[in-house]
Enzyme design. Structure first.
Site, PDB file in Angstrom:
ATOM      1  N   GLY A 413       1.111   5.800  -2.324  1.00  0.00           N
ATOM      2  CA  GLY A 413       0.906   5.376  -0.951  1.00  0.00           C
ATOM      3  C   GLY A 413       1.280   3.919  -0.763  1.00  0.00           C
ATOM      4  O   GLY A 413       2.165   3.376  -1.443  1.00  0.00           O
ATOM      5  N   SER A 414       0.579   3.242   0.133  1.00  0.00           N
ATOM      6  CA  SER A 414       0.953   1.879   0.526  1.00  0.00           C
ATOM      7  C   SER A 414       0.737   0.840  -0.560  1.00  0.00           C
ATOM      8  O   SER A 414       1.170  -0.307  -0.411  1.00  0.00           O
ATOM      9  CB  SER A 414       0.170   1.474   1.773  1.00  0.00           C
ATOM     10  OG  SER A 414       0.548   2.289   2.869  1.00  0.00           O
ATOM     11  N   SER A 415       0.085   1.219  -1.670  1.00  0.00           N
ATOM     12  CA  SER A 415      -0.069   0.248  -2.755  1.00  0.00           C
ATOM     13  C   SER A 415       1.273  -0.130  -3.366  1.00  0.00           C
ATOM     14  O   SER A 415       1.380  -1.138  -4.065  1.00  0.00           O
ATOM     15  CB  SER A 415      -1.006   0.794  -3.838  1.00  0.00           C
ATOM     16  OG  SER A 415      -0.439   1.921  -4.483  1.00  0.00           O
ATOM     17  N   ILE A 416       2.318   0.656  -3.062  1.00  0.00           N
ATOM     18  CA  ILE A 416       3.651   0.345  -3.588  1.00  0.00           C
ATOM     19  C   ILE A 416       4.413  -0.620  -2.672  1.00  0.00           C
ATOM     20  O   ILE A 416       5.480  -1.134  -3.041  1.00  0.00           O
ATOM     21  CB  ILE A 416       4.461   1.650  -3.807  1.00  0.00           C
ATOM     22  CG1 ILE A 416       5.506   1.458  -4.916  1.00  0.00           C
ATOM     23  CG2 ILE A 416       5.160   2.096  -2.529  1.00  0.00           C
ATOM     24  CD1 ILE A 416       4.920   1.238  -6.283  1.00  0.00           C
ATOM     25  N   LYS A 417       3.893  -0.886  -1.497  1.00  0.00           N
ATOM     26  CA  LYS A 417       4.631  -1.720  -0.531  1.00  0.00           C
ATOM     27  C   LYS A 417       4.962  -3.120  -1.044  1.00  0.00           C
ATOM     28  O   LYS A 417       6.057  -3.627  -0.769  1.00  0.00           O
ATOM     29  CB  LYS A 417       3.866  -1.781   0.798  1.00  0.00           C
ATOM     30  CG  LYS A 417       3.965  -0.487   1.592  1.00  0.00           C
ATOM     31  CD  LYS A 417       3.086  -0.502   2.832  1.00  0.00           C
ATOM     32  CE  LYS A 417       3.214   0.822   3.607  1.00  0.00           C
ATOM     33  NZ  LYS A 417       2.268   0.910   4.719  1.00  0.00           N
TER      34      LYS A 417
END
Length: 673
Positions: A413-417
């Site tokens: 999810g957004s932890s990769i942004k």
């Protein structure tokens, strides 16, 4: 007359041939005898080569069968009998014994044995034939051995090596547990046997067998089963039964229990399958062996090598055994990990029994500090032999406590942004201060995308949207547009530089992180999805923590280590971020906690920086989706560790903000004064 002449001639010819035939010398007999000896053909040696005096003293069983049994029992191998060949023109007096110095050597379970002896051949007649025959006694087996001596083998168990954390605290140790048993004279209610059997995972039949042993007396302690030191509840239930008690006994201990169980693993009774697999390694049916985790992976190092002694003992009572060969026990190796066991327990406890996993690394060395999976199990249960009923309960638990989540990979999810941002910053396509006007809750590039649209959770986010606000509001549309600006080739290349698509260089076998199932991005829609950690992207929790290192180290990403004696700061990837770009992300990640949706981690005295993320696990029509929440974080002032935490099923619990709350508990416990 003519016929008599022919017969007489034949007789004379036979006599002449017999006279011309070469008589076997003692050297010839010695050569044949030692060949049989080296080939372990003891029956042939006995029948054809031993003197009549030897045969009178020792029957074939004492000679052949005893040696054959010793070879098997003592694992004798490479038996070799040698001698110096006599000169070819040596003369032998049949009235005198022929004496040959020989050298005997062999390998045994207790190590090599070798010695010198004199072997004597005498010339005598047996079964109407005269030959040279060998005198023999048991000292040709081992020096000084007599017919009345017994040969004994004694094993000294090696002490299993211990596993320590980085601070010398034991993770797996040789400690104590309890032997639970019955005092027969006080065990007056036979009906309680079934209760004892259930509590100790045994049978009433086994209890009866133990109680009916010949040595049992009414006031004796009769062992029935073992209990881990940590299982105080079980001990309490046992001693409630009249006649039940317990004694201390040596036992493997796992002081950190469930918090480290998936990593430490456990030892347990060796199975028939494992015994066959390790048949050449000296295991016996009563041995314990590493069954899971590091106990299994490090079995060869932890196990050590048992000592073995071979002794001979006379028949007299109290006689002292004489050493033939002794191989001292070599204790197993003690192994120190990079893990911080206290931090691991704090992390596990902070997860509150939720399904998930967490990893922490030292960003300046690459050392792994935490690697846990929740919920977990008590390794002592498995060490002592878990009951089928209990195993069924654990294996059917919907939270899957036996499943090792830190070895798996999940959509981040957004932890990769922040990683997407790092790739874009280094590619030069992402300008952190450049604002983008984004309106509405969904977006698509154009009509070529059909029904596919990128959705965002916070359409109220103010325009223009720059990198800082995009991370604070976790704006999917912003990152999708940045990925499109990079293009598939640059984005894939950048992710590969962060370790996607390759084996994680780690001591344990962890599922590699992937960009997609085949490593490509087939469409712009998949490119967009992948930019915010959806699509087919999967990451391993340890790798996810490691990927944040370049933000702290200004571009370096280290190979994660697990063993304290491994070299630290082993570079996995370098030049991932310039210092200005790293500084930009440092500021942005701190602002995510200050102003964004990770404010549960906004602690008054600990400046936590990090990024939340939610990955939606899509379900079939009519079913509600399940969300997996992430939070990757560190102390902005003192980045002692990067903590990556994942919790499943956060859809009804404040989403990834809940994970930030749990992570905050770790920081509060770690920095507690």
């Amino acid at each position: 007359m003519k016929r008599k002449f022919i017969v007489l001639t034949a007789v004379l010819l036979i006599a002449m041939l017999a006279g011309c035939a070469k008589k076997e010398s003692p050297a010839d007999r010695l050569a044949a005898y030692t060949k049989f000896w080296n080939d372990e053909k003891f029956t042939d040696m006995y029948t054809d080569y031993l003197s009549s005096g030897t045969k009178k003293t020792f029957d074939q069983n004492e000679f052949a069968e005893r040696q054959e049994k010793l070879i098997e029992d003592l694992s004798i191998d490479d038996l070799e009998v040698t001698y110096k060949k006599p000169k070819e023109d040596a003369e032998w007096d049949e009235e005198q014994p022929a004496v040959f110095p020989i050298h005997i050597k062999m390998d045994t379970a207790a190590g090599p044995v070798e010695f010198d002896k004199d072997l004597t051949f005498i010339y005598e007649e047996q079964d109407e034939e005269k030959h040279w025959y060998a005198d023999w006694d048991p000292s040709f087996i081992f020096p000084g051995l007599t017919a009345t001596d017994t040969v004994q083998i004694q094993t000294t168990k090696a002490v299993r090596g211990k596993i320590f954390d980085r601070n010398g605290k034991p993770i797996a140790m040789n400690g104590i547990g309890y032997e639970a048993g019955i005092v027969p004279g006080k065990f007056t209610d036979a009906g309680k046997k079934a209760d004892v059997a259930k509590l100790l995972n045994t049978t009433v039949e086994f209890i009866d067998k133990q109680l009916n042993q010949s040595w049992v007396q009414p006031d004796y302690f009769v062992p029935i089963g073992k209990v881990a030191k940590t299982d105080e509840a079980l001990l309490a239930k046992l001693i409630e039964i009249p006649g039940m008690t317990y004694q201390e006994t040596a036992m493997r201990e796992y002081p950190y229990g469930a918090s480290l169980a998936h990593l430490s693993g456990y030892i347990g009774p060796i199975t028939a399958e494992l015994l066959e697999k390790h048949k050449d390694a000296g295991y016996t049916e009563t041995d314990l062996i590493g069954r899971q985790g590091l106990e299994r992976i490090l079995e060869d190092r932890l196990r050590g090598e048992n000592g073995v002694g071979i002794y001979m003992k006379g028949p007299e009572a109290g006689s002292t055994p004489e050493k033939i060969a002794v191989k001292e026990a070599v204790d197993g190796e003690d192994i120190t990990l990079t893990i911080d066991a206290d931090l691991q327990k704090k992390t596990y406890d902070a997860m509150r029994g939720e399904t998930g996993t967490a990893a922490a690394v030292d960003p300046l060395t690459g050392e792994t500090l935490v690697l846990t999976s929740s919920p977990s199990f008590d390794p002592a249960e498995f060490m002592l032999g878990i009951s089928g009923e209990r195993y069924k309960t654990l294996s059917e638990d919907p939270k899957q406590p036996l499943f090792n989540r830190f070895a798996a990979a999940y959509a981040p999810g957004s932890s990769i942004k922040p990683i997407t941002a790092a790739v874009g910053l280094e590619a030069g396509t992402l300008k952190p201060d450049a604002g983008i006007m984004i309106s509405g809750k969904t977006w698509q590039k154009d009509s070529s995308w059909g029904s596919y649209r990128v959705s965002r959770f916070h359409p109220e986010a103010p325009n223009p949207m720059d990198l800082n606000k995009a991370l604070i509001y976790s704006d999917n549309i912003y990152f999708a547009q940045q990925a499109l600006a990079m293009g598939k080739e640059k984005f894939i290349s950048g992710l590969k530089r962060f370790g996607f698509g390759e084996e994680i260089p780690f001591a344990l076998n962890l599922t590699p992180s992937q960009i997609s199932n085949d490593g490509t991005l087939a469409s712009e829609g998949q490119l967009a999805d992948t930019s915010f950690g959806q699509g087919q992207m999967l990451t391993n929790i340890l790798h996810l923590a490691v990927m944040y290192e370049p933000i702290i180290t200004n571009g370096l990403m280290y190979k994660p280590t697990l063993y304290k004696d491994d070299a630290t700061q082993q570079v996995w990837q370098k030049d991932l971020l310039t210092k200005p770009n790293a500084d930009e992300l440092k500021t942005d990640l701190r602002n995510v906690v200050l102003d964004g949706f990770a404010q549960k981690a906004n602690l008054p005295d600990i400046p936590v920086a990090g990024k939340t993320g939610t990955a939606e696990l899509k379900k079939a029509a009519g079913e509600s989706g399940q969300d997996t929440g992430f939070f990757v974080s560190y102390n902005a002032d003192h980045p002692n560790f990067i903590l990556a935490m994942m919790i499943e099923h956060v859809e009804d619990n404040n989403g990834s903000g809940y994970v930030a709350e749990l992570a905050a508990d770790v920081y509060k416990a770690y920095y507690k004064k």
